[in-house]
Enzyme design. Structure first.
Site, PDB file in Angstrom:
ATOM      1  N   LYS A   1      42.715  32.936 -14.808  1.00 38.64           N
ATOM      2  CA  LYS A   1      43.833  32.344 -14.075  1.00 38.64           C
ATOM      3  C   LYS A   1      43.755  30.819 -14.177  1.00 38.64           C
ATOM      4  CE  LYS A   1      44.432  35.830 -10.441  1.00 38.64           C
ATOM      5  NZ  LYS A   1      45.799  36.256 -10.733  1.00 38.64           N
TER       6      LYS A   1
ATOM      7  N   GLU B   1      43.942  43.679 -13.284  1.00 38.62           N
ATOM      8  CA  GLU B   1      42.729  44.454 -13.031  1.00 38.62           C
ATOM      9  C   GLU B   1      42.870  45.404 -11.850  1.00 38.62           C
ATOM     10  OE1 GLU B   1      43.275  41.597 -11.688  1.00 38.62           O
ATOM     11  OE2 GLU B   1      42.748  42.096  -9.629  1.00 38.62           O
TER      12      GLU B   1
ATOM     13  N   ARG C   1      45.222  47.370 -10.912  1.00 37.57           N
ATOM     14  CA  ARG C   1      45.754  48.688 -11.264  1.00 37.57           C
ATOM     15  C   ARG C   1      44.686  49.554 -11.934  1.00 37.57           C
ATOM     16  NH1 ARG C   1      50.455  46.132 -14.853  1.00 37.57           N
ATOM     17  NH2 ARG C   1      50.257  44.549 -13.223  1.00 37.57           N
TER      18      ARG C   1
HETATM   19  N1  BES Z   1      45.710  39.698  -7.676  1.00 33.93           N
HETATM   20  C1  BES Z   1      46.754  39.437  -8.586  1.00 33.93           C
HETATM   21  C2  BES Z   1      48.138  39.481  -7.924  1.00 33.93           C
HETATM   22  C3  BES Z   1      48.435  38.424  -6.885  1.00 33.93           C
HETATM   23  C4  BES Z   1      49.152  37.294  -7.199  1.00 33.93           C
HETATM   24  C5  BES Z   1      48.079  38.614  -5.574  1.00 33.93           C
HETATM   25  C6  BES Z   1      49.452  36.369  -6.247  1.00 33.93           C
HETATM   26  C7  BES Z   1      48.373  37.688  -4.608  1.00 33.93           C
HETATM   27  C8  BES Z   1      49.069  36.573  -4.937  1.00 33.93           C
HETATM   28  C9  BES Z   1      46.747  40.466  -9.719  1.00 33.93           C
HETATM   29  O1  BES Z   1      45.511  40.992 -10.048  1.00 33.93           O
HETATM   30  C10 BES Z   1      47.279  39.768 -10.927  1.00 33.93           C
HETATM   31  O2  BES Z   1      46.696  38.818 -11.340  1.00 33.93           O
HETATM   32  N2  BES Z   1      48.399  40.274 -11.445  1.00 33.93           N
HETATM   33  C11 BES Z   1      49.020  39.688 -12.568  1.00 33.93           C
HETATM   34  C12 BES Z   1      49.559  40.790 -13.428  1.00 33.93           C
HETATM   35  C13 BES Z   1      50.001  40.361 -14.791  1.00 33.93           C
HETATM   36  C14 BES Z   1      48.816  39.925 -15.627  1.00 33.93           C
HETATM   37  C15 BES Z   1      50.718  41.515 -15.452  1.00 33.93           C
HETATM   38  C16 BES Z   1      50.165  38.796 -12.068  1.00 33.93           C
HETATM   39  O3  BES Z   1      50.806  39.131 -11.082  1.00 33.93           O
HETATM   40  O4  BES Z   1      50.383  37.760 -12.678  1.00 33.93           O
HETATM   41 ZN    ZN Z   2      44.077  41.009  -8.499  1.00 31.44          ZN
HETATM   42 ZN    ZN Z   3      44.439  39.766 -11.465  1.00 32.32          ZN
END
Ligand code: BES
Ligand code: ZN
Ligand code: ZN
Length: 489
Positions: free
Chosen positions: A258, A330, A332
């Site tokens: 990230k 991750e 999912r």
């Molecule tokens: N934990 C994150 C989702 C999230 C984002 C939670 C903001 C709380 C606040 C999740 O694991 C994630 O990173 N999802 C990605 C999915 C993408 C790579 C398809 C996302 O939402 O960008």
């Molecule tokens: Zn996450």
């Molecule tokens: Zn994530």
């Protein structure tokens, strides 16, 4: 904080201060007696506006209406204002609605939720001065409004809001102190206190049971994963319910790292797991007539030489193969194995999962609203109604026939991300759906709490940080579905 309801007139109750909710901008309410002072203070009775008149021992709080939502938020505002005073007791009239039992609950919830703060890591602690909240029955004619009913409602409201604060507390802990092992210890402690069955599994169990998607996510962390399974078993349960929570104690994104700005607050990626702990805590304390299995997948998504990679192909517990194209998707993967576990081990009548699953859900609905997804429209409707009655915000994000195709993989059974940048909350839910057996399709609902679980500013009766999203919603659904309520649910 202690709450009492008396079969008395408000004027007969002694307290340090009276709290008065004002819905009428012209103060045409018989309880608003200090019109001149309020006008001098330029008090407009706007929602969440407060006017403290210490010389008269009165605290006026504006509200849009006398609906339970408004009352809950107004009570939370009052609690916040009183934090900065030395007031130890307040009294409140139950004139506040034509549905006094519902609003007694809202007052209790508002005070407990609104007075919460997380100061474990601050050198200077602030304790809330308020010890007692007294409510008056006055001369209510509603036959459901007996002191006995009111006391029962107070007890329920206390349990559900203290469980929400419990969930907030675990989520707010920093990631170095709330590792998967620590979270499992918390669960064990809760089980001991609440007389729940408790099973904690380590990586050896995950390996033996083919939970390779979960294991892959956890692999690059020095903090090993844990699968948490708590059970609450009342006598003659009306149904068996599995609640499954995403417990990423930290989500760095893994190799699909990230950006720095998106990584902060990712300690909150364990909110789903913490919510299921809060739900089973409240359900057991309320002695709800349902068997509940709280299942949480706790892991840390980190980076090292052994990290799982985009291009890896993983085999989940049910034998399905998953092409990894993004290691930040991750949650999912962990949930896929936990959902399989829940179905195999519990054989539940209902499966609800709670997860901070996608940023896309926050884009779609804003920060304050959970996304509800699943195949069973009538179950979704019930969950939405429960959310509404609980004070949580939730909205459906609908499946359709076209979106599943976006998860197709050329090399495995399914891909862990969609091929489109749009509809990410729904495609994530559709990914989970691949791990729900055909016979369980209509038993399952997915609740994406990525927005409301953790917000970096106070809102409504929620503080900065963790809100405990999911707890009030789930308990309300369980009550509405399985507890016979004559009127005020
Ligand atoms: N934990 C994150 C989702 C999230 C984002 C939670 C903001 C709380 C606040 C999740 O694991 C994630 O990173 N999802 C990605 C999915 C993408 C790579 C398809 C996302 O939402 O960008
Ligand atoms: Zn996450
Ligand atoms: Zn994530």
């Amino acid at each position: 904080m202690n709450f009492e309801v008396y079969d008395k007139k408000l004027s007969e109750i002694k307290a340090d201060c009276e709290v008065i909710f004002v819905i009428d901008k012209n103060f045409e309410h018989k309880w608003v007696t200090d019109k001149k002072d309020l006008k001098l203070l330029n008090f407009k009775a706007e929602p969440e506006e407060v006017a403290f008149l210490p010389h008269l021992k009165k605290l006026y709080v504006g509200a849009k209406s006398l609906n339970h939502d408004e009352i809950r938020i107004a009570a939370a505002k009052a609690a916040k204002k009183l934090k900065k005073t030395g007031i130890k007791s307040v009294k409140i009239g139950t004139y506040i609605e034509n549905c006094p039992i519902t609003n007694i609950k809202a007052v209790v919830e508002g005070f407990i939720l609104g007075s919460y703060s997380f100061d474990k890591y601050k050198s200077k602690k602030e304790t809330h001065p308020l010890e007692n909240v007294y409510m008056a029955k006055e001369d209510y004619s509603d036959k459901d409004f007996t002191i006995e009913n009111a006391k029962k409602s107070i007890k329920e409201a206390k349990i559900v809001s203290l469980a929400t604060n419990y969930t907030r507390d675990i989520v707010n802990h920093p990631p170095q102190d709330m590792t998967p092992e620590k979270l499992a210890e918390e669960a064990k402690k809760l089980a001991e206190e609440n007389n729940l069955e408790c099973k904690i599994y380590d990586e050896k169990y995950l390996e033996k049971n083919g939970m390779n998607a979960f294991l892959a996510v956890a692999r690059a962390s020095t903090n090993p994963p844990r699968l948490i399974h708590l059970t609450y078993k009342p006598k003659n349960p009306k149904a068996k319910i599995a609640i499954v929570g995403k417990g990423l104690t930290y989500d760095s994104g893994g190799l699909s790292l990230k950006p720095s700005d998106f990584m902060v607050t990712m300690k909150s990626d364990k909110s789903g797991a913490c919510a299921v702990l809060g739900i089973i805590k409240a359900a057991s304390e309320m002695e709800l007539p349902v068997e509940i299995h709280a299942i949480a997948g706790a892991a840390e998504n980190m980076v090292n030489g052994n990290a799982y990679k985009p291009d890896d192909i993983l085999t989940a517990k049910n034998g399905k193969t998953i092409e990894v194209r993004n290691t930040d998707a991750e949650g999912r993967l962990v949930l896929a194995d936990c959902l399989c576990y829940a179905q195999d081990e519990v054989k539940p009548d209902f499966i609800l999962d709670f997860a901070t699953l996608t940023g896309a859900c926050v884009v779609a609905l804003g920060e304050y609203t959970s996304g509800i997804m699943g195949h069973n429209k009538s179950l979704i409707k019930k969950i939405l109604n429960a959310a509404n009655a609980s004070g949580e915000l939730a909205s459906e994000l609908p499946f359709n026939r076209y979106l599943p195709k976006l998860l197709k993989s050329e090399v495995a059974d399914i891909c862990n991300i969609s091929s489109s940048r749009y509809g990410g909350a729904i495609t994530a839910a559709l990914f989970l759906s691949e791990f729900i057996e055909e016979k369980n399709r209509d038993k399952w609902v997915h609740i994406d709490i990525a927005g409301p679980a953790f917000v970096e500013k106070a809102w409504g009766c929620n503080p900065y940080g963790a809100s405990g999203a999911g707890v009030r919603l789930a308990i309300k659904w369980l009550q509405k579905e399985f507890v016979f309520h004559k009127k005020h649910s």
